[in-house]
Design a protein around this motif. Sequence first.
Motif, PDB file in Angstrom:
ATOM      1  N   THR B 385      13.480  69.252  20.877  1.00 44.20           N
ATOM      2  CA  THR B 385      12.525  68.383  20.365  1.00 44.20           C
ATOM      3  C   THR B 385      12.116  69.097  19.084  1.00 44.20           C
ATOM      4  O   THR B 385      12.139  70.396  18.869  1.00 44.20           O
ATOM      5  N   PHE B 386      11.071  68.325  18.435  1.00 43.62           N
ATOM      6  CA  PHE B 386      10.583  68.709  17.010  1.00 43.62           C
ATOM      7  C   PHE B 386       9.291  68.201  16.914  1.00 43.62           C
ATOM      8  O   PHE B 386       8.864  67.869  15.854  1.00 43.62           O
ATOM      9  N   CYS B 387       8.465  68.480  17.853  1.00 46.80           N
ATOM     10  CA  CYS B 387       6.813  68.057  17.927  1.00 46.80           C
ATOM     11  C   CYS B 387       6.208  68.988  18.890  1.00 46.80           C
ATOM     12  O   CYS B 387       6.606  69.061  20.094  1.00 46.80           O
ATOM     13  N   ALA B 388       5.099  69.772  18.332  1.00 49.19           N
ATOM     14  CA  ALA B 388       4.497  70.676  19.269  1.00 49.19           C
ATOM     15  C   ALA B 388       3.547  70.074  20.312  1.00 49.19           C
ATOM     16  O   ALA B 388       3.606  70.418  21.634  1.00 49.19           O
ATOM     17  N   ASN B 389       3.409  68.934  20.282  1.00 49.04           N
ATOM     18  CA  ASN B 389       2.658  67.924  21.066  1.00 49.04           C
ATOM     19  C   ASN B 389       3.502  67.402  22.128  1.00 49.04           C
ATOM     20  O   ASN B 389       3.110  67.413  23.245  1.00 49.04           O
ATOM     21  N   CYS B 390       4.786  66.952  21.812  1.00 43.58           N
ATOM     22  CA  CYS B 390       5.782  66.402  22.732  1.00 43.58           C
ATOM     23  C   CYS B 390       5.902  67.628  23.613  1.00 43.58           C
ATOM     24  O   CYS B 390       5.989  67.546  24.707  1.00 43.58           O
ATOM     25  N   ARG B 391       6.007  68.789  22.909  1.00 42.96           N
ATOM     26  CA  ARG B 391       6.461  70.225  23.660  1.00 42.96           C
ATOM     27  C   ARG B 391       5.381  70.355  25.009  1.00 42.96           C
ATOM     28  O   ARG B 391       5.844  70.817  26.114  1.00 42.96           O
ATOM     29  N   ILE B 392       4.110  70.428  24.522  1.00 39.92           N
ATOM     30  CA  ILE B 392       3.111  70.617  25.511  1.00 39.92           C
ATOM     31  C   ILE B 392       3.105  69.569  26.624  1.00 39.92           C
ATOM     32  O   ILE B 392       3.171  70.028  27.792  1.00 39.92           O
ATOM     33  N   THR B 393       3.174  68.306  26.116  1.00 37.62           N
ATOM     34  CA  THR B 393       3.282  67.169  27.104  1.00 37.62           C
ATOM     35  C   THR B 393       4.292  67.281  28.297  1.00 37.62           C
ATOM     36  O   THR B 393       4.461  67.326  29.230  1.00 37.62           O
ATOM     37  N   ILE B 394       5.642  67.538  27.668  1.00 38.75           N
ATOM     38  CA  ILE B 394       6.954  67.820  28.340  1.00 38.75           C
ATOM     39  C   ILE B 394       6.877  68.793  29.355  1.00 38.75           C
ATOM     40  O   ILE B 394       7.188  69.077  30.301  1.00 38.75           O
ATOM     41  N   GLU B 395       6.330  70.232  28.307  1.00 36.07           N
ATOM     42  CA  GLU B 395       6.313  71.324  29.570  1.00 36.07           C
ATOM     43  C   GLU B 395       5.363  71.271  30.605  1.00 36.07           C
ATOM     44  O   GLU B 395       5.505  71.682  31.886  1.00 36.07           O
ATOM     45  N   GLU B 396       4.196  70.432  30.599  1.00 31.96           N
ATOM     46  CA  GLU B 396       3.413  70.317  31.696  1.00 31.96           C
ATOM     47  C   GLU B 396       4.051  69.200  32.793  1.00 31.96           C
ATOM     48  O   GLU B 396       3.883  69.271  33.907  1.00 31.96           O
ATOM     49  N   ALA B 397       4.801  68.392  31.990  1.00 33.34           N
ATOM     50  CA  ALA B 397       5.543  67.451  33.069  1.00 33.34           C
ATOM     51  C   ALA B 397       6.775  67.891  33.895  1.00 33.34           C
ATOM     52  O   ALA B 397       7.102  67.980  35.206  1.00 33.34           O
ATOM     53  N   LEU B 398       7.340  69.046  33.213  1.00 33.69           N
ATOM     54  CA  LEU B 398       8.305  69.808  33.811  1.00 33.69           C
ATOM     55  C   LEU B 398       7.731  70.592  34.941  1.00 33.69           C
ATOM     56  O   LEU B 398       8.498  70.718  35.892  1.00 33.69           O
ATOM     57  N   ASP B 399       6.667  71.121  34.513  1.00 34.20           N
ATOM     58  CA  ASP B 399       5.826  71.995  35.538  1.00 34.20           C
ATOM     59  C   ASP B 399       5.632  70.965  36.707  1.00 34.20           C
ATOM     60  O   ASP B 399       5.921  71.437  38.026  1.00 34.20           O
ATOM     61  N   HIS B 400       5.252  69.936  36.591  1.00 30.61           N
ATOM     62  CA  HIS B 400       4.649  69.040  37.674  1.00 30.61           C
ATOM     63  C   HIS B 400       5.757  68.703  38.530  1.00 30.61           C
ATOM     64  O   HIS B 400       5.825  68.588  39.632  1.00 30.61           O
ATOM     65  N   TYR B 401       6.954  68.378  37.732  1.00 30.16           N
ATOM     66  CA  TYR B 401       8.278  67.868  38.721  1.00 30.16           C
ATOM     67  C   TYR B 401       8.926  69.088  39.038  1.00 30.16           C
ATOM     68  O   TYR B 401       9.809  68.920  39.660  1.00 30.16           O
ATOM     69  N   GLU B 402       8.479  70.252  38.839  1.00 31.62           N
ATOM     70  CA  GLU B 402       9.228  71.580  39.224  1.00 31.62           C
ATOM     71  C   GLU B 402      10.781  71.440  38.623  1.00 31.62           C
ATOM     72  O   GLU B 402      11.746  71.913  39.356  1.00 31.62           O
ATOM     73  N   MET B 403      10.882  71.195  37.362  1.00 32.01           N
ATOM     74  CA  MET B 403      12.334  70.978  36.930  1.00 32.01           C
ATOM     75  C   MET B 403      12.552  72.264  36.024  1.00 32.01           C
ATOM     76  O   MET B 403      11.423  72.593  35.320  1.00 32.01           O
ATOM     77  N   ASN B 404      13.658  72.639  36.018  1.00 33.26           N
ATOM     78  CA  ASN B 404      14.053  73.946  35.262  1.00 33.26           C
ATOM     79  C   ASN B 404      14.616  73.813  33.983  1.00 33.26           C
ATOM     80  O   ASN B 404      15.316  74.412  33.523  1.00 33.26           O
TER      81      ASN B 404
END
Lengths: 219, 420
Positions: B385-404
Amino acid sequence: MNDLQFLTWVRGTGLDIAVGIFLLGVLWRLIEIYTLGRKKDLAAPRHAAGASGLHTVFRRSLPPPGMLKRSPVSYIGGYIFHIGLAVIVFLGAPHILLITNLTGLSWPGLPTQFIDLVTVVTMAAMVVMLVDRINKPVKRFLSTFEDWFTWAVTFLPVLTGWLAVQHLLLPYTTMLALHILSAEILLVVLPFTKLFHAFTLFGSRWYNGSANARKGVPV
Amino acid sequence: MSASLDKVTQTLKEVIDAPIASYFDSCVHCGLCAEACLFYTETGDPKYTPIHKVEPLRRVYEQEYTLLGRLMKMVGLSKPITDEELGEWQELVYDSCTLCGRCSMVCPVGNDIVYMVRKFREGMAVSGHVPDGIRGATKRTVEIGGPMGLKWPAVANVLRKAEEATGVTIPVDKEGADYLVLLSSMEIVNYPEYIEALAKIFHKAGISFTLASDAFEATNAGIQIGASDLAKVIVTRIVDAAERLKVKYVLSPECGHAYMAIRWEGPNLIGRPFGFKVVHVLELLDQLRQEGVLKMKGMFKDPLILHDPCQIVRRGGVLQAPEALIRQVAENYIPIADQQKWNWCCGGGGGASAIHTEEAEALRAKAFGVKKRQIEEAGVGTMVTFCANCRITIEEALDHYEMNTKLLGLTELLAEHLED
């Protein structure tokens, strides 16, 4: 007032009043809305093919990708009853005659049997849309008195017109008078309810299309 | 009516223009906008229907500007907006709207609903019913310089480290440079690789650039909260620096809302067109690609999909560059069904990612469901992706869903594969 007097009134005074309120109402509402104006966008515009107000006016007549599958009843039902209403109003012989009497303009109509069929299909689509409004959580949630009222006001002229032509339920004269009255109610109500989208949707699509076109996005 | 509610009504009256009036009068309550909103599709709760989110604004329009509404108001038949009601609407206007603008793409009568939400936020900001997270970010940006409270010495430190890592000098307050580079605090703190990538690419392309010590922050929480006066203060800082340093271009960072703020809202906030051009970093990179400056060595091989940030693509108009650039560097790029202007939001835009209440975070995780499906259906282990805010949000979600799933920034990915 007997049937004939009733019919005479709706064809004369009633029609004059309804058309008068309709025309003045439309004019008033258009002025009310569009004289509010909008600020000039000072950002340097970008240009893109297919992006403009006019493009969006046409493009929004078709379902965007994936949407037909998400809400088939809204689109298919919507197309059928909108096209149906247009065919009945503008291509039904008695209606053309009325327009000719009012404006002097005239064009050929479609055979009565065909209009009958379109009428039945239109009513069926409208009933399906009503059921969908009752059944679908989002539509039910959004619905107010106005939604049920405008549905009825749109449905009644179609129903009474069909009943009159089929000579059902009431004597022809009475039914015809009721049909004309219901159409007059529709005309009076249209500028002041959501039915006014018939006019504003062009402006809305245009605004949306042109604002996004400045950013180079065809919407 | 209380004095403050009076002010809210006044503000809402002022934001209502012909487009908003036309939109309200066109709505037929078909509910199709709900189908385009990830907060509805992922929860099934009708209250998240986009047009419902602006219901108080509609009532102000009806009561103040329409003949029938004014008559009803005169005889006391209309329901005026109340402070309590605006309080209830806070969740609908902020937590569950990321200003992604997907609803504006599908409305059959053509309503630009996200425009209405954006304008409604002006009144909400006056009412005080705004999330603490965005309020804090706005306050810090105005008073300190950035939403995270970063001060210049900390930024300078990061720049120094980037200089050491790349061996490229990063000029500060250099007059006459071509580009004034803006950053977002999130990049400075969480993704300093972006700064290194940029330095490498500028050096490679031989383009002169500078940072401004008094205007490094590109994001504008004032816009997200709906406070135009504060948003103007924040934008003015950048405009002043750009004019003082006499740059030709101002380079927006990847961050989507930052781009929206400076490119599209900026001139309207300060009330005049800019004397310089605002360019998104991907626009610049794509131009370099076309000029043949951006040559790659060794492609990225893992299969990947692209997440298009709403404010850059659908709302910002940078439509073609992202895909052209990813194809330049990725061997196994897989286009997904809803991409480019049809992309689904990460769930954290419009200031939502700054709201840290339990409810907002739970809702955000739920809204990520659509993104999760996109990743799973494509069967990839990497998303770019190419947005720091998307990255933070997505990283939190990936963590939440334990996706690698591996999440990468496009600019860095390009820089990593840049030919020496």
